[in-house]
Design a protein around this motif. Structure first.
Motif, PDB file in Angstrom:
ATOM      1  N   VAL A  55     -28.639  33.300  10.685  1.00 42.04           N
ATOM      2  CA  VAL A  55     -27.557  34.230  10.326  1.00 42.04           C
ATOM      3  C   VAL A  55     -26.656  34.545  11.514  1.00 42.04           C
ATOM      4  N   TYR A  56     -27.217  34.809  12.677  1.00 42.71           N
ATOM      5  CA  TYR A  56     -26.372  35.163  13.825  1.00 42.71           C
ATOM      6  C   TYR A  56     -25.496  33.998  14.257  1.00 42.71           C
ATOM      7  N   GLN A  57     -25.996  32.771  14.166  1.00 43.58           N
ATOM      8  CA  GLN A  57     -25.181  31.599  14.515  1.00 43.58           C
ATOM      9  C   GLN A  57     -24.096  31.396  13.452  1.00 43.58           C
ATOM     10  N   PHE A  58     -24.485  31.535  12.191  1.00 43.55           N
ATOM     11  CA  PHE A  58     -23.526  31.406  11.088  1.00 43.55           C
ATOM     12  C   PHE A  58     -22.366  32.377  11.311  1.00 43.55           C
ATOM     13  N   ASN A  59     -22.689  33.634  11.594  1.00 40.27           N
ATOM     14  CA  ASN A  59     -21.644  34.648  11.798  1.00 40.27           C
ATOM     15  C   ASN A  59     -20.771  34.342  13.002  1.00 40.27           C
ATOM     16  N   ASP A  60     -21.377  33.920  14.114  1.00 38.98           N
ATOM     17  CA  ASP A  60     -20.594  33.591  15.309  1.00 38.98           C
ATOM     18  C   ASP A  60     -19.696  32.380  15.066  1.00 38.98           C
ATOM     19  N   LEU A  61     -20.219  31.371  14.384  1.00 38.81           N
ATOM     20  CA  LEU A  61     -19.396  30.204  14.053  1.00 38.81           C
ATOM     21  C   LEU A  61     -18.236  30.611  13.148  1.00 38.81           C
ATOM     22  N   ARG A  62     -18.547  31.362  12.102  1.00 35.53           N
ATOM     23  CA  ARG A  62     -17.501  31.813  11.184  1.00 35.53           C
ATOM     24  C   ARG A  62     -16.437  32.620  11.926  1.00 35.53           C
ATOM     25  N   ASN A  63     -16.865  33.524  12.795  1.00 35.74           N
ATOM     26  CA  ASN A  63     -15.906  34.372  13.512  1.00 35.74           C
ATOM     27  C   ASN A  63     -15.022  33.574  14.466  1.00 35.74           C
ATOM     28  N   GLN A  64     -15.592  32.605  15.184  1.00 35.54           N
ATOM     29  CA  GLN A  64     -14.782  31.823  16.123  1.00 35.54           C
ATOM     30  C   GLN A  64     -13.906  30.786  15.429  1.00 35.54           C
ATOM     31  N   LEU A  65     -14.337  30.292  14.280  1.00 30.28           N
ATOM     32  CA  LEU A  65     -13.570  29.238  13.603  1.00 30.28           C
ATOM     33  C   LEU A  65     -12.531  29.763  12.622  1.00 30.28           C
ATOM     34  N   THR A  66     -12.694  30.988  12.154  1.00 28.90           N
ATOM     35  CA  THR A  66     -11.798  31.524  11.129  1.00 28.90           C
ATOM     36  C   THR A  66     -10.336  31.513  11.567  1.00 28.90           C
ATOM     37  N   GLN A  67     -10.071  31.584  12.846  1.00 28.34           N
ATOM     38  CA  GLN A  67      -8.686  31.535  13.325  1.00 28.34           C
ATOM     39  C   GLN A  67      -7.981  30.230  12.944  1.00 28.34           C
ATOM     40  N   HIS A  68      -8.750  29.191  12.616  1.00 28.23           N
ATOM     41  CA  HIS A  68      -8.171  27.878  12.349  1.00 28.23           C
ATOM     42  C   HIS A  68      -7.874  27.601  10.877  1.00 28.23           C
ATOM     43  N   PHE A  69      -8.280  28.500   9.983  1.00 33.71           N
ATOM     44  CA  PHE A  69      -7.974  28.284   8.571  1.00 33.71           C
ATOM     45  C   PHE A  69      -7.740  29.608   7.866  1.00 33.71           C
ATOM     46  N   ASP A  70      -7.170  29.515   6.680  1.00 34.88           N
ATOM     47  CA  ASP A  70      -6.733  30.692   5.938  1.00 34.88           C
ATOM     48  C   ASP A  70      -7.856  31.432   5.232  1.00 34.88           C
ATOM     49  N   GLN A  71      -8.930  30.730   4.898  1.00 38.04           N
ATOM     50  CA  GLN A  71     -10.020  31.357   4.165  1.00 38.04           C
ATOM     51  C   GLN A  71     -11.300  31.319   4.970  1.00 38.04           C
ATOM     52  N   VAL A  72     -12.144  32.289   4.748  1.00 44.60           N
ATOM     53  CA  VAL A  72     -13.425  32.371   5.452  1.00 44.60           C
ATOM     54  C   VAL A  72     -14.358  31.292   4.904  1.00 44.60           C
ATOM     55  N   PRO A  73     -15.037  30.559   5.785  1.00 48.46           N
ATOM     56  CA  PRO A  73     -15.967  29.539   5.301  1.00 48.46           C
ATOM     57  C   PRO A  73     -17.151  30.166   4.566  1.00 48.46           C
ATOM     58  N   THR A  74     -17.620  29.458   3.555  1.00 45.09           N
ATOM     59  CA  THR A  74     -18.752  29.945   2.767  1.00 45.09           C
ATOM     60  C   THR A  74     -19.999  29.098   2.956  1.00 45.09           C
ATOM     61  N   ASN A  75     -19.847  27.926   3.530  1.00 47.91           N
ATOM     62  CA  ASN A  75     -20.973  27.014   3.685  1.00 47.91           C
ATOM     63  C   ASN A  75     -20.889  26.376   5.069  1.00 47.91           C
ATOM     64  N   ILE A  76     -21.928  26.547   5.875  1.00 45.80           N
ATOM     65  CA  ILE A  76     -21.995  25.970   7.216  1.00 45.80           C
ATOM     66  C   ILE A  76     -23.361  25.318   7.365  1.00 45.80           C
ATOM     67  N   ASN A  77     -23.367  24.051   7.790  1.00 46.74           N
ATOM     68  CA  ASN A  77     -24.623  23.302   7.962  1.00 46.74           C
ATOM     69  C   ASN A  77     -24.610  22.495   9.249  1.00 46.74           C
ATOM     70  N   TYR A  78     -25.756  22.470   9.914  1.00 46.49           N
ATOM     71  CA  TYR A  78     -25.969  21.534  11.019  1.00 46.49           C
ATOM     72  C   TYR A  78     -26.231  20.159  10.419  1.00 46.49           C
TER      73      TYR A  78
END
Length: 163
Positions: A55-78
Protein backbone atom coordinates in the motif's frame (compact mmCIF):
# COMPACT_ATOMS: atom_id res chain seq x y z
CA UNK A 1 2.92 7.60 -26.68
CA UNK A 2 4.44 10.08 -24.31
CA UNK A 3 7.92 9.28 -23.06
CA UNK A 4 8.98 10.95 -19.81
CA UNK A 5 12.47 10.54 -18.41
CA UNK A 6 13.16 10.63 -14.66
CA UNK A 7 9.43 10.36 -13.96
CA UNK A 8 9.85 9.44 -10.28
CA UNK A 9 12.56 9.87 -7.67
CA UNK A 10 15.57 7.54 -7.57
CA UNK A 11 14.69 6.82 -3.96
CA UNK A 12 11.24 5.50 -4.98
CA UNK A 13 12.78 3.34 -7.72
CA UNK A 14 15.21 1.88 -5.16
CA UNK A 15 12.35 1.13 -2.76
CA UNK A 16 10.36 -0.59 -5.52
CA UNK A 17 13.35 -2.73 -6.51
CA UNK A 18 13.93 -3.63 -2.85
CA UNK A 19 10.28 -4.64 -2.47
CA UNK A 20 10.40 -6.75 -5.64
CA UNK A 21 13.54 -8.47 -4.36
CA UNK A 22 11.88 -9.22 -1.00
CA UNK A 23 8.80 -10.56 -2.76
CA UNK A 24 10.84 -13.04 -4.82
CA UNK A 25 10.77 -15.39 -1.83
CA UNK A 26 7.07 -14.90 -1.14
CA UNK A 27 4.11 -16.63 -2.71
CA UNK A 28 2.62 -13.40 -4.09
CA UNK A 29 3.35 -13.61 -7.82
CA UNK A 30 0.90 -14.29 -10.64
CA UNK A 31 1.94 -15.20 -14.17
CA UNK A 32 0.87 -13.70 -17.46
CA UNK A 33 -0.34 -17.08 -18.76
CA UNK A 34 -3.06 -17.08 -16.10
CA UNK A 35 -3.84 -13.36 -15.91
CA UNK A 36 -3.64 -12.13 -19.51
CA UNK A 37 -5.68 -12.99 -22.57
CA UNK A 38 -4.12 -16.02 -24.29
CA UNK A 39 -3.33 -14.12 -27.51
CA UNK A 40 -0.98 -11.80 -25.56
CA UNK A 41 1.39 -14.62 -24.54
CA UNK A 42 1.04 -16.94 -27.54
CA UNK A 43 4.44 -17.92 -28.93
CA UNK A 44 6.47 -16.98 -25.84
CA UNK A 45 8.31 -19.76 -23.99
CA UNK A 46 8.30 -18.03 -20.61
CA UNK A 47 5.90 -15.79 -18.78
CA UNK A 48 5.95 -12.44 -17.06
CA UNK A 49 5.50 -12.51 -13.29
CA UNK A 50 3.38 -9.81 -11.66
CA UNK A 51 2.66 -8.71 -8.11
CA UNK A 52 0.94 -5.74 -6.52
CA UNK A 53 3.03 -3.25 -4.59
CA UNK A 54 2.39 -2.83 -0.88
CA UNK A 55 0.00 0.00 0.00
CA UNK A 56 2.70 2.55 0.86
CA UNK A 57 4.53 1.92 -2.43
CA UNK A 58 1.25 2.04 -4.37
CA UNK A 59 0.43 5.42 -2.79
CA UNK A 60 3.91 6.85 -3.38
CA UNK A 61 3.90 5.69 -7.01
CA UNK A 62 0.41 7.10 -7.56
CA UNK A 63 1.36 10.42 -5.96
CA UNK A 64 4.58 10.87 -7.96
CA UNK A 65 3.10 9.72 -11.28
CA UNK A 66 -0.26 11.50 -11.14
CA UNK A 67 1.34 14.70 -12.43
CA UNK A 68 1.78 12.94 -15.80
CA UNK A 69 -1.86 12.09 -16.50
CA UNK A 70 -5.35 13.45 -16.00
CA UNK A 71 -6.81 10.58 -13.98
CA UNK A 72 -5.57 8.79 -10.89
CA UNK A 73 -4.31 5.28 -11.63
CA UNK A 74 -6.42 2.43 -10.29
CA UNK A 75 -4.18 -0.53 -11.03
CA UNK A 76 -0.42 -0.73 -10.40
CA UNK A 77 1.62 -3.95 -10.74
CA UNK A 78 5.26 -4.93 -10.59
CA UNK A 79 6.38 -7.01 -13.58
CA UNK A 80 9.40 -9.30 -13.82
CA UNK A 81 10.05 -10.14 -17.46
CA UNK A 82 12.09 -13.37 -17.49
CA UNK A 83 14.16 -14.59 -20.41
CA UNK A 84 11.75 -16.00 -22.99
CA UNK A 85 8.88 -13.68 -22.00
CA UNK A 86 7.26 -10.82 -23.90
CA UNK A 87 3.82 -9.63 -24.93
CA UNK A 88 2.16 -9.59 -28.34
CA UNK A 89 0.60 -6.54 -30.00
CA UNK A 90 -2.32 -5.01 -28.10
CA UNK A 91 -3.90 -1.64 -27.26
CA UNK A 92 -4.65 -1.96 -23.48
CA UNK A 93 -8.27 -2.47 -24.49
CA UNK A 94 -10.75 -0.45 -22.54
CA UNK A 95 -8.45 1.38 -20.14
CA UNK A 96 -8.36 5.18 -20.10
CA UNK A 97 -4.57 4.91 -20.11
CA UNK A 98 -1.84 2.33 -19.81
CA UNK A 99 1.68 3.17 -18.73
CA UNK A 100 5.02 1.58 -17.92
CA UNK A 101 7.76 2.74 -15.57
CA UNK A 102 11.11 1.03 -16.17
CA UNK A 103 13.12 0.11 -13.08
CA UNK A 104 16.44 -1.19 -14.37
CA UNK A 105 18.98 -0.41 -17.01
CA UNK A 106 18.66 -2.58 -20.06
CA UNK A 107 20.72 -3.47 -23.13
CA UNK A 108 19.02 -3.73 -26.52
CA UNK A 109 20.93 -6.97 -27.16
CA UNK A 110 18.85 -8.61 -24.42
CA UNK A 111 15.55 -8.10 -26.28
CA UNK A 112 12.58 -6.86 -24.24
CA UNK A 113 12.27 -3.82 -26.51
CA UNK A 114 9.08 -1.78 -26.31
CA UNK A 115 7.52 -1.32 -29.76
CA UNK A 116 4.59 0.87 -30.74
CA UNK A 117 2.87 2.21 -33.82
CA UNK A 118 2.75 5.95 -34.41
CA UNK A 119 2.59 6.61 -38.14
CA UNK A 120 5.18 3.83 -38.42
CA UNK A 121 6.87 1.51 -35.99
CA UNK A 122 8.85 3.02 -33.12
CA UNK A 123 11.08 1.31 -30.55
CA UNK A 124 12.38 2.08 -27.07
CA UNK A 125 15.04 0.26 -25.10
CA UNK A 126 14.10 0.55 -21.39
CA UNK A 127 16.15 2.86 -19.19
CA UNK A 128 15.75 3.27 -15.46
CA UNK A 129 13.18 5.92 -14.52
CA UNK A 130 11.68 6.23 -18.01
CA UNK A 131 7.89 6.37 -18.09
CA UNK A 132 5.87 5.53 -21.19
CA UNK A 133 2.25 6.71 -21.22
CA UNK A 134 -0.37 5.48 -23.69
CA UNK A 135 -3.53 7.61 -23.62
CA UNK A 136 -4.51 7.08 -27.25
CA UNK A 137 -4.96 3.30 -27.27
CA UNK A 138 -1.94 2.85 -29.53
CA UNK A 139 -0.93 -0.66 -30.49
CA UNK A 140 2.24 -1.81 -28.73
CA UNK A 141 4.20 -4.91 -27.71
CA UNK A 142 7.37 -6.09 -25.95
CA UNK A 143 9.80 -8.23 -27.90
CA UNK A 144 11.08 -11.56 -26.62
CA UNK A 145 13.53 -11.15 -23.70
CA UNK A 146 16.66 -12.98 -24.82
CA UNK A 147 17.91 -16.01 -22.92
CA UNK A 148 21.29 -14.35 -22.37
CA UNK A 149 19.78 -11.42 -20.43
CA UNK A 150 21.71 -11.48 -17.13
CA UNK A 151 18.70 -10.52 -15.03
CA UNK A 152 14.95 -9.96 -15.31
CA UNK A 153 13.63 -6.85 -17.02
CA UNK A 154 11.78 -4.98 -14.26
CA UNK A 155 8.90 -2.61 -14.80
CA UNK A 156 5.77 -1.26 -13.21
CA UNK A 157 2.53 -1.34 -15.20
CA UNK A 158 -0.02 1.37 -14.40
CA UNK A 159 -3.60 1.57 -15.69
CA UNK A 160 -6.50 3.99 -15.40
CA UNK A 161 -9.95 2.54 -14.77
CA UNK A 162 -11.83 0.97 -17.63
CA UNK A 163 -14.15 3.07 -19.75
Amino acid sequence: MRIIHNAVSEELIDRCIDEMTRKKKQDVWGISKWKWDEKLTKGFKQYCFSSRPEVYQFNDLRNQLTQHFDQVPTNINYHLWLPGSGINWHDDGGYIFGATLYLNEWNKEWGGIFLWEDGGMKALCPTIGTFVLNTEGQMHSVTHVHERAPYARRSIQIFGHKK
